[in-house]
Design a protein around this motif. Structure first.
Motif, short mmCIF file in Angstrom:
data_model
loop_
_atom_site.label_atom_id
_atom_site.label_comp_id
_atom_site.label_asym_id
_atom_site.label_seq_id
_atom_site.Cartn_x
_atom_site.Cartn_y
_atom_site.Cartn_z
N PRO A 21 0.83 -1.20 0.00
CA PRO A 21 0.00 0.00 0.00
C PRO A 21 0.87 1.26 0.00
O PRO A 21 1.91 1.30 0.66
CB PRO A 21 -0.79 -0.10 1.30
N GLY A 22 0.45 2.24 -0.76
CA GLY A 22 1.20 3.48 -0.84
C GLY A 22 2.25 3.46 -1.94
O GLY A 22 3.04 4.39 -2.07
N THR A 145 0.40 5.17 16.78
CA THR A 145 0.06 5.00 15.37
C THR A 145 1.32 4.84 14.54
O THR A 145 1.37 4.00 13.63
CB THR A 145 -0.76 6.21 14.86
N MET A 146 2.34 5.62 14.86
CA MET A 146 3.59 5.55 14.10
C MET A 146 4.25 4.18 14.25
O MET A 146 4.73 3.61 13.27
CB MET A 146 4.54 6.65 14.57
N ILE A 147 4.27 3.64 15.43
CA ILE A 147 4.85 2.31 15.65
C ILE A 147 4.06 1.27 14.85
O ILE A 147 4.64 0.42 14.19
CB ILE A 147 4.91 1.96 17.15
N LEU A 150 5.01 1.69 11.23
CA LEU A 150 6.38 1.23 11.01
C LEU A 150 6.45 -0.29 10.99
O LEU A 150 7.12 -0.89 10.14
CB LEU A 150 7.31 1.78 12.09
N VAL A 151 5.75 -0.93 11.91
CA VAL A 151 5.71 -2.40 11.92
C VAL A 151 5.08 -2.91 10.63
O VAL A 151 5.58 -3.85 10.01
CB VAL A 151 4.93 -2.92 13.15
N PHE A 152 4.01 -2.27 10.19
CA PHE A 152 3.34 -2.69 8.96
C PHE A 152 4.30 -2.58 7.77
O PHE A 152 4.42 -3.51 6.98
CB PHE A 152 2.09 -1.85 8.72
N VAL A 153 4.98 -1.45 7.64
CA VAL A 153 5.90 -1.24 6.52
C VAL A 153 7.05 -2.24 6.57
O VAL A 153 7.43 -2.82 5.55
CB VAL A 153 6.42 0.22 6.48
N ASP A 160 6.48 -11.03 7.64
CA ASP A 160 6.43 -11.57 8.98
C ASP A 160 6.33 -10.42 9.97
O ASP A 160 7.33 -9.82 10.35
CB ASP A 160 7.69 -12.39 9.26
N ALA A 161 5.11 -10.09 10.37
CA ALA A 161 4.89 -8.96 11.26
C ALA A 161 5.59 -9.15 12.60
O ALA A 161 6.07 -8.18 13.20
CB ALA A 161 3.40 -8.74 11.47
N ALA A 162 5.69 -10.36 13.10
CA ALA A 162 6.34 -10.61 14.38
C ALA A 162 7.82 -10.24 14.31
O ALA A 162 8.36 -9.62 15.23
CB ALA A 162 6.17 -12.06 14.80
N THR A 163 8.48 -10.63 13.24
CA THR A 163 9.90 -10.29 13.07
C THR A 163 10.06 -8.77 12.98
O THR A 163 10.95 -8.19 13.59
CB THR A 163 10.47 -10.96 11.79
N ALA A 164 9.19 -8.13 12.22
CA ALA A 164 9.27 -6.68 12.06
C ALA A 164 9.07 -5.99 13.41
O ALA A 164 9.82 -5.06 13.75
CB ALA A 164 8.22 -6.21 11.07
#
Length: 173
Positions: A21-22, A145-147, A150-153, A160-164
Protein backbone atom coordinates in the motif's frame (compact mmCIF):
# COMPACT_ATOMS: atom_id res chain seq x y z
CA UNK A 1 -17.10 -6.49 -18.49
CA UNK A 2 -18.68 -6.30 -15.02
CA UNK A 3 -15.72 -7.57 -13.00
CA UNK A 4 -13.07 -4.82 -12.64
CA UNK A 5 -10.46 -7.53 -11.99
CA UNK A 6 -11.33 -9.65 -15.03
CA UNK A 7 -8.09 -8.76 -16.83
CA UNK A 8 -4.74 -10.18 -15.72
CA UNK A 9 -3.00 -6.77 -15.67
CA UNK A 10 -5.66 -5.44 -13.29
CA UNK A 11 -5.35 -8.48 -11.04
CA UNK A 12 -1.57 -7.99 -10.98
CA UNK A 13 -1.96 -4.31 -10.10
CA UNK A 14 -4.51 -5.13 -7.39
CA UNK A 15 -2.22 -7.76 -5.87
CA UNK A 16 0.78 -5.43 -5.88
CA UNK A 17 -1.17 -2.58 -4.27
CA UNK A 18 -2.57 -4.95 -1.64
CA UNK A 19 0.95 -6.14 -0.80
CA UNK A 20 2.55 -2.68 -0.92
CA UNK A 21 0.00 0.00 0.00
CA UNK A 22 1.20 3.48 -0.84
CA UNK A 23 3.22 2.30 -3.83
CA UNK A 24 3.77 4.92 -6.51
CA UNK A 25 3.36 4.60 -10.27
CA UNK A 26 7.05 4.39 -11.21
CA UNK A 27 7.62 1.58 -8.74
CA UNK A 28 4.60 -0.27 -10.13
CA UNK A 29 6.03 0.12 -13.64
CA UNK A 30 9.33 -1.40 -12.51
CA UNK A 31 7.79 -4.29 -10.64
CA UNK A 32 5.06 -5.17 -13.14
CA UNK A 33 6.95 -4.40 -16.33
CA UNK A 34 4.01 -2.43 -17.73
CA UNK A 35 4.39 0.70 -19.84
CA UNK A 36 3.28 4.03 -18.42
CA UNK A 37 0.25 4.25 -20.70
CA UNK A 38 -1.00 0.72 -20.03
CA UNK A 39 -0.54 1.12 -16.28
CA UNK A 40 -2.26 4.53 -16.25
CA UNK A 41 -5.21 3.11 -18.19
CA UNK A 42 -5.73 0.22 -15.77
CA UNK A 43 -5.17 2.37 -12.66
CA UNK A 44 -7.75 4.86 -13.88
CA UNK A 45 -10.24 2.06 -14.52
CA UNK A 46 -9.65 0.51 -11.08
CA UNK A 47 -10.10 3.90 -9.41
CA UNK A 48 -13.32 4.67 -11.30
CA UNK A 49 -14.66 1.24 -10.29
CA UNK A 50 -13.88 1.98 -6.63
CA UNK A 51 -11.31 -0.80 -6.28
CA UNK A 52 -8.32 1.49 -5.71
CA UNK A 53 -7.85 4.93 -4.25
CA UNK A 54 -4.95 7.27 -4.93
CA UNK A 55 -3.37 10.06 -2.94
CA UNK A 56 -0.89 12.67 -4.04
CA UNK A 57 2.33 12.55 -2.03
CA UNK A 58 5.23 14.86 -2.82
CA UNK A 59 4.39 15.12 -6.53
CA UNK A 60 3.87 11.36 -6.77
CA UNK A 61 0.61 9.49 -7.06
CA UNK A 62 0.43 6.67 -4.49
CA UNK A 63 -2.15 3.89 -4.59
CA UNK A 64 -4.10 2.01 -1.93
CA UNK A 65 -6.97 -0.45 -1.85
CA UNK A 66 -10.22 1.45 -1.31
CA UNK A 67 -10.61 0.04 2.17
CA UNK A 68 -8.13 -0.53 4.93
CA UNK A 69 -6.51 2.84 5.60
CA UNK A 70 -7.98 6.12 6.74
CA UNK A 71 -6.96 9.41 5.13
CA UNK A 72 -4.28 10.21 7.73
CA UNK A 73 -2.67 6.77 7.28
CA UNK A 74 -2.76 7.15 3.49
CA UNK A 75 -0.93 10.44 3.91
CA UNK A 76 1.70 8.93 6.22
CA UNK A 77 2.38 5.59 4.58
CA UNK A 78 4.24 6.79 1.45
CA UNK A 79 6.59 8.80 3.65
CA UNK A 80 7.25 5.90 6.02
CA UNK A 81 8.14 3.72 3.04
CA UNK A 82 11.26 5.84 2.51
CA UNK A 83 14.28 4.60 4.47
CA UNK A 84 15.54 8.06 5.51
CA UNK A 85 12.16 9.04 6.90
CA UNK A 86 11.87 5.70 8.74
CA UNK A 87 15.30 6.18 10.33
CA UNK A 88 14.35 9.70 11.42
CA UNK A 89 11.05 8.54 12.92
CA UNK A 90 12.67 5.62 14.75
CA UNK A 91 15.29 7.98 16.21
CA UNK A 92 12.56 10.29 17.47
CA UNK A 93 10.60 7.36 18.89
CA UNK A 94 13.72 6.11 20.68
CA UNK A 95 14.61 9.44 22.26
CA UNK A 96 11.19 11.06 22.59
CA UNK A 97 12.35 14.41 21.27
CA UNK A 98 15.47 15.73 19.59
CA UNK A 99 16.90 18.98 18.28
CA UNK A 100 17.83 19.53 14.66
CA UNK A 101 21.54 19.11 15.41
CA UNK A 102 20.99 15.95 17.46
CA UNK A 103 19.04 14.44 14.57
CA UNK A 104 21.67 15.50 12.03
CA UNK A 105 24.50 13.96 14.05
CA UNK A 106 22.62 10.75 14.80
CA UNK A 107 21.46 10.20 11.22
CA UNK A 108 24.69 11.39 9.61
CA UNK A 109 22.95 13.40 6.89
CA UNK A 110 23.38 16.93 5.60
CA UNK A 111 21.40 19.88 6.92
CA UNK A 112 19.53 20.27 3.65
CA UNK A 113 18.55 16.57 3.54
CA UNK A 114 17.38 16.66 7.15
CA UNK A 115 15.43 19.88 6.53
CA UNK A 116 13.74 18.26 3.54
CA UNK A 117 12.61 15.20 5.51
CA UNK A 118 11.53 17.24 8.53
CA UNK A 119 9.47 19.55 6.32
CA UNK A 120 7.75 16.58 4.64
CA UNK A 121 7.04 14.78 7.91
CA UNK A 122 5.84 17.94 9.64
CA UNK A 123 3.61 18.75 6.68
CA UNK A 124 2.06 15.30 6.91
CA UNK A 125 1.37 15.82 10.63
CA UNK A 126 3.71 12.97 11.59
CA UNK A 127 6.04 15.07 13.73
CA UNK A 128 5.57 18.30 15.61
CA UNK A 129 7.97 21.05 16.57
CA UNK A 130 8.39 23.40 19.45
CA UNK A 131 11.04 25.96 20.26
CA UNK A 132 13.34 25.99 23.23
CA UNK A 133 16.11 28.55 23.57
CA UNK A 134 16.17 29.35 19.85
CA UNK A 135 16.34 25.66 18.91
CA UNK A 136 13.61 23.60 17.32
CA UNK A 137 12.64 20.44 19.19
CA UNK A 138 11.06 17.61 17.15
CA UNK A 139 8.85 14.76 18.37
CA UNK A 140 6.53 12.16 16.86
CA UNK A 141 2.94 13.41 16.99
CA UNK A 142 1.25 10.04 17.61
CA UNK A 143 3.83 7.43 18.71
CA UNK A 144 1.38 4.50 18.91
CA UNK A 145 0.06 5.00 15.37
CA UNK A 146 3.59 5.55 14.10
CA UNK A 147 4.85 2.31 15.65
CA UNK A 148 1.90 0.42 14.12
CA UNK A 149 2.63 1.86 10.67
CA UNK A 150 6.38 1.23 11.01
CA UNK A 151 5.71 -2.40 11.92
CA UNK A 152 3.34 -2.69 8.96
CA UNK A 153 5.90 -1.24 6.52
CA UNK A 154 8.70 -3.43 7.87
CA UNK A 155 6.50 -6.52 7.63
CA UNK A 156 5.72 -5.78 3.95
CA UNK A 157 9.30 -6.64 3.05
CA UNK A 158 9.60 -9.61 5.37
CA UNK A 159 6.08 -11.03 5.26
CA UNK A 160 6.43 -11.57 8.98
CA UNK A 161 4.89 -8.96 11.26
CA UNK A 162 6.34 -10.61 14.38
CA UNK A 163 9.90 -10.29 13.07
CA UNK A 164 9.27 -6.68 12.06
CA UNK A 165 7.83 -5.84 15.49
CA UNK A 166 10.77 -7.49 17.24
CA UNK A 167 13.27 -5.50 15.16
CA UNK A 168 11.52 -2.19 15.76
CA UNK A 169 11.17 -2.83 19.50
CA UNK A 170 14.89 -3.73 19.65
CA UNK A 171 15.77 -0.49 17.91
CA UNK A 172 13.64 1.47 20.40
CA UNK A 173 15.33 -0.16 23.41
Amino acid sequence: MDDPLALQNRRDIYLLVSQQPGIHVREMERQLGLSTGVLAYHLDHLERQGVLRSESSDQRRCYFLSSGFDQAQRKMLPRIRQASSRRLLVSLLQRGEMTFNELRLELGISKSTLSYHLRRLTGAGMISTSSKRRESIYRVTDPETMIDLLVFVESMGKNDAATALTEIVKSLS
